[in-house]
Each structure stands twice: as C-alpha cells, then as structure tokens.
Design a protein around this motif. Sequence first.
Motif, PDB file in Angstrom:
ATOM      1  N   GLU A   1       1.554   6.963  -6.696  1.00 38.48           N
ATOM      2  CA  GLU A   1       0.422   7.795  -7.108  1.00 38.48           C
ATOM      3  C   GLU A   1       0.695   9.264  -6.805  1.00 38.48           C
ATOM      4  OE1 GLU A   1      -4.348   8.365  -6.119  1.00 38.48           O
ATOM      5  OE2 GLU A   1      -3.271   6.614  -5.362  1.00 38.48           O
ATOM      6  N   GLN A   2       1.212   9.536  -5.601  1.00 45.98           N
ATOM      7  CA  GLN A   2       1.500  10.917  -5.219  1.00 45.98           C
ATOM      8  C   GLN A   2       2.629  11.517  -6.048  1.00 45.98           C
ATOM      9  OE1 GLN A   2       2.172  10.913  -0.976  1.00 45.98           O
ATOM     10  NE2 GLN A   2       0.196   9.947  -0.547  1.00 45.98           N
ATOM     11  N   ALA A   3       3.577  10.665  -6.457  1.00 46.46           N
ATOM     12  CA  ALA A   3       4.700  11.140  -7.262  1.00 46.46           C
ATOM     13  C   ALA A   3       4.325  11.302  -8.728  1.00 46.46           C
ATOM     14  CB  ALA A   3       5.878  10.166  -7.137  1.00 46.46           C
ATOM     15  N   GLY A   4       3.172  10.770  -9.126  1.00 51.35           N
ATOM     16  CA  GLY A   4       2.718  10.883 -10.496  1.00 51.35           C
ATOM     17  C   GLY A   4       3.526  10.071 -11.486  1.00 51.35           C
ATOM     18  N   VAL A   5       4.004   8.913 -11.033  1.00 56.51           N
ATOM     19  CA  VAL A   5       4.796   8.040 -11.917  1.00 56.51           C
ATOM     20  C   VAL A   5       3.992   6.801 -12.277  1.00 56.51           C
ATOM     21  CG1 VAL A   5       6.979   8.844 -10.944  1.00 56.51           C
ATOM     22  CG2 VAL A   5       5.870   6.815  -9.978  1.00 56.51           C
ATOM     23  N   ARG A   6       4.524   6.049 -13.253  1.00 57.33           N
ATOM     24  CA  ARG A   6       3.800   4.873 -13.731  1.00 57.33           C
ATOM     25  C   ARG A   6       4.100   3.622 -12.915  1.00 57.33           C
ATOM     26  NH1 ARG A   6       5.134   5.898 -20.138  1.00 57.33           N
ATOM     27  NH2 ARG A   6       3.604   7.575 -20.496  1.00 57.33           N
ATOM     28  N   GLY A   7       5.326   3.509 -12.422  1.00 60.08           N
ATOM     29  CA  GLY A   7       5.684   2.284 -11.725  1.00 60.08           C
ATOM     30  C   GLY A   7       7.083   2.325 -11.158  1.00 60.08           C
ATOM     31  N   PHE A   8       7.767   1.169 -11.190  1.00 57.48           N
ATOM     32  CA  PHE A   8       9.030   1.018 -10.483  1.00 57.48           C
ATOM     33  C   PHE A   8      10.101   0.368 -11.352  1.00 57.48           C
ATOM     34  CE2 PHE A   8       5.440   0.313  -7.521  1.00 57.48           C
ATOM     35  CZ  PHE A   8       5.584   1.456  -6.736  1.00 57.48           C
ATOM     36  N   VAL A   9      11.349   0.716 -11.061  1.00 54.82           N
ATOM     37  CA  VAL A   9      12.510   0.059 -11.649  1.00 54.82           C
ATOM     38  C   VAL A   9      13.382  -0.438 -10.506  1.00 54.82           C
ATOM     39  CG1 VAL A   9      14.611   0.348 -13.015  1.00 54.82           C
ATOM     40  CG2 VAL A   9      12.497   1.473 -13.729  1.00 54.82           C
TER      41      VAL A   9
ATOM     42  N   ALA B   1       9.357   6.101 -14.115  1.00 58.18           N
ATOM     43  CA  ALA B   1       9.237   5.227 -12.947  1.00 58.18           C
ATOM     44  C   ALA B   1      10.178   5.686 -11.838  1.00 58.18           C
ATOM     45  CB  ALA B   1       9.552   3.787 -13.342  1.00 58.18           C
ATOM     46  N   LEU B   2      10.020   5.077 -10.682  1.00 60.74           N
ATOM     47  CA  LEU B   2      10.872   5.344  -9.524  1.00 60.74           C
ATOM     48  C   LEU B   2      11.892   4.224  -9.357  1.00 60.74           C
ATOM     49  CD1 LEU B   2       8.103   6.381  -6.966  1.00 60.74           C
ATOM     50  CD2 LEU B   2       9.784   7.928  -8.004  1.00 60.74           C
TER      51      LEU B   2
ATOM     52  N   ARG C   1       3.603  -6.952  -6.642  1.00 62.77           N
ATOM     53  CA  ARG C   1       2.281  -7.143  -6.037  1.00 62.77           C
ATOM     54  C   ARG C   1       1.447  -5.872  -6.003  1.00 62.77           C
ATOM     55  NH1 ARG C   1       1.493 -11.612  -1.429  1.00 62.77           N
ATOM     56  NH2 ARG C   1       2.493 -13.377  -2.477  1.00 62.77           N
ATOM     57  N   THR C   2       2.063  -4.714  -6.289  1.00 57.86           N
ATOM     58  CA  THR C   2       1.267  -3.485  -6.351  1.00 57.86           C
ATOM     59  C   THR C   2       0.377  -3.471  -7.593  1.00 57.86           C
ATOM     60  OG1 THR C   2       2.927  -2.255  -7.641  1.00 57.86           O
ATOM     61  CG2 THR C   2       3.122  -2.188  -5.214  1.00 57.86           C
ATOM     62  N   GLY C   3       0.712  -4.280  -8.592  1.00 59.71           N
ATOM     63  CA  GLY C   3      -0.011  -4.251  -9.854  1.00 59.71           C
ATOM     64  C   GLY C   3       0.473  -3.179 -10.804  1.00 59.71           C
ATOM     65  N   LEU C   4       1.381  -2.315 -10.351  1.00 61.84           N
ATOM     66  CA  LEU C   4       1.928  -1.259 -11.191  1.00 61.84           C
ATOM     67  C   LEU C   4       3.070  -1.821 -12.041  1.00 61.84           C
ATOM     68  CD1 LEU C   4       2.048   1.640  -8.572  1.00 61.84           C
ATOM     69  CD2 LEU C   4       0.353   1.285 -10.374  1.00 61.84           C
ATOM     70  N   PRO C   5       3.328  -1.216 -13.195  1.00 59.97           N
ATOM     71  CA  PRO C   5       4.434  -1.685 -14.033  1.00 59.97           C
ATOM     72  C   PRO C   5       5.740  -1.741 -13.236  1.00 59.97           C
ATOM     73  CG  PRO C   5       3.113  -0.096 -15.233  1.00 59.97           C
ATOM     74  CD  PRO C   5       2.595  -0.089 -13.824  1.00 59.97           C
ATOM     75  N   THR C   6       6.383  -2.883 -13.273  1.00 56.71           N
ATOM     76  CA  THR C   6       7.615  -3.099 -12.523  1.00 56.71           C
ATOM     77  C   THR C   6       8.674  -3.662 -13.461  1.00 56.71           C
ATOM     78  OG1 THR C   6       6.411  -3.509 -10.446  1.00 56.71           O
ATOM     79  CG2 THR C   6       8.667  -4.356 -10.602  1.00 56.71           C
TER      80      THR C   6
ATOM     81  N   ASP D   1       0.835  -1.204   0.000  1.00 59.56           N
ATOM     82  CA  ASP D   1       0.000   0.000   0.000  1.00 59.56           C
ATOM     83  C   ASP D   1       0.870   1.254   0.000  1.00 59.56           C
ATOM     84  OD1 ASP D   1      -2.319  -1.472   0.005  1.00 59.56           O
ATOM     85  OD2 ASP D   1      -2.637  -1.332   2.178  1.00 59.56           O
ATOM     86  N   TRP D   2       1.945   1.229   0.770  1.00 58.87           N
ATOM     87  CA  TRP D   2       2.868   2.368   0.841  1.00 58.87           C
ATOM     88  C   TRP D   2       3.487   2.645  -0.527  1.00 58.87           C
ATOM     89  CZ3 TRP D   2       8.258   2.840   0.282  1.00 58.87           C
ATOM     90  CH2 TRP D   2       8.829   4.015   0.772  1.00 58.87           C
TER      91      TRP D   2
END
Length: 271
Positions: A24-32, A141-142, A50-55, A17-18
């Motif tokens: 979402e707050q950073a306005g990015v699509r996902g993670f690297v 991404a972040l 597991r966030t469901g966001l592009p990883t 969740d974090w």
Amino acid sequence: MKTPTFNAAAISEHIIDWLKNYAEQAGVRGFVIGISGGIDSAVTSTLCARTGLPTLCLEMPIHQAESQVSRGREHLEFLKAQFPNVQTDLADLTATFEVFQQALPAAASPADDDVWRLTLANTRARLRMTTLYYFAGMHRALVVGTGNKIEDFGVGFFTKYGDGGVDLSPIADLLKSEVRQLGHFLNVPSSIIQAKPTDGLFGDDRSDEDQLGANYDELEKAMHASDQGLSAADLSGRDREVFEIYKRLNRINQHKIQPIPVCIIPENLKK
C-alpha cells in the motif's frame, strides 16, 4: 528453562499485514514471486496469496530437474484452488540461457572448470531476477524474495543480484526450521516440506547440503553458537566441524550479507 513456542499463527498474520502495508505504501498492485518447488518459495507465495492482493507466481525453468518442476506445479495447483487472487505464468528460460552461454567464453583450462560451472549457475539466478522484474513492471508489482535467515545473514547462500535481487524479504528473519513450521501451519504440500533443499541452479539433483557441507539444522546450531560468542575451541566433533564451515562461509560472503559499501568523499576534497 522452557523453550519458547513458535507461534505460527501470529507470525503468519504479522507477515501478511507487513506485506499488505508495504504494498500500500509503495503504491503497487501486488506481488511477483518465483516458484522453485522448495519450501521457502512455497511459504512465501502462500503468505503473499493470503494478503488478498494480486499475486503472480512464476515458473522459470532452466534445464530443471523434473522433481523440482512437479513439486512447483503441485504447489501452484494448491494455491490456485484456494486463492482467486493468484495467477500463474511460465517463462521457460532454457533457450535464453543457452544463447547467453554460447556468447561467452568457456573455462580456459580444466582447472577453471568448477569456477566456470558456478559462474554459469549464478547466471541462471540472474536471468530469473531479470525475468521477475519484467513481470513486476508489467503488473505494477513488487518482486518478493524467498531467502531465509540462515541463507541471507548466516552463510550467504544466495546469488548477488540473482535471488538476492528483490524488493522485499518477508521470511528473512526466520530460520529454515521456522520456515518449515510455518509451512506446516499454512498447509504447504508435504512433498515440498519433506524435500531436500536445493537451489536448482546446476540442472542436477545436488542439494544445498551437498554444496554447503552441512544441513540447515546443523548450520542453525552453529549460528546460535556464534551469536553466543563461542569459538571452535569451545566445541568438538561434528559441532566443531560445522561451526568452522559456518564461520568460513559467513566470513567469505560478507560482501553479499552487508549492504553495498559506499565510498564517502570528505567535504574538503569536494571544494
């Protein structure tokens, strides 16, 4: 006193969740995230998946030991089989590292050889950080850090602006033993959970324990003793030896553990 139970399910959901809220707050699509074949990157990448966001999970070998490469790829197959939002890519930095090394002076004398090798090892980590941020920029991404609590805030076992150069750190409040428990809960491959931790920066099979002089379970015990206000005089035998290792590393690595110091200029000097 009853020992508190490690609630892996609740902690996992809290981190997921974090991560989602932060993205979402950073306005990015996902993670690297960089994949090393170790437990920390395996747990962190699974939580991101597991966030469901592009990883995007990135392999970045530099003269890497085959055992590390094979464990990393086993984990990537594990992730891709479960999560359609996971992508993988490979950036082989071996040639880049070699060119960079050739452009720099070697150790001036045999006495400087160990320092030279350590500096080159840290250079590998910094090349990987640069690569992660390239892919993060391309994917909006972040960059996700994989450091745990004992590494990041106990002994400072990371490279400043290398694996320490990240956008967010989801497992930095978990001890190594807790990361392993989370790994079991997340069904991380047992080969990764059981592998000896290594930073993989020297192109050989040396472990973190070889470099630190103690394993993570011992260092966690020392960290608890330090947090309780104990001193070396309160301990004996191996406990005392590891405590002294912990305190020395914690002291000399404060420049990594603490935020970057800022010289505050008095207002009267600005007038």
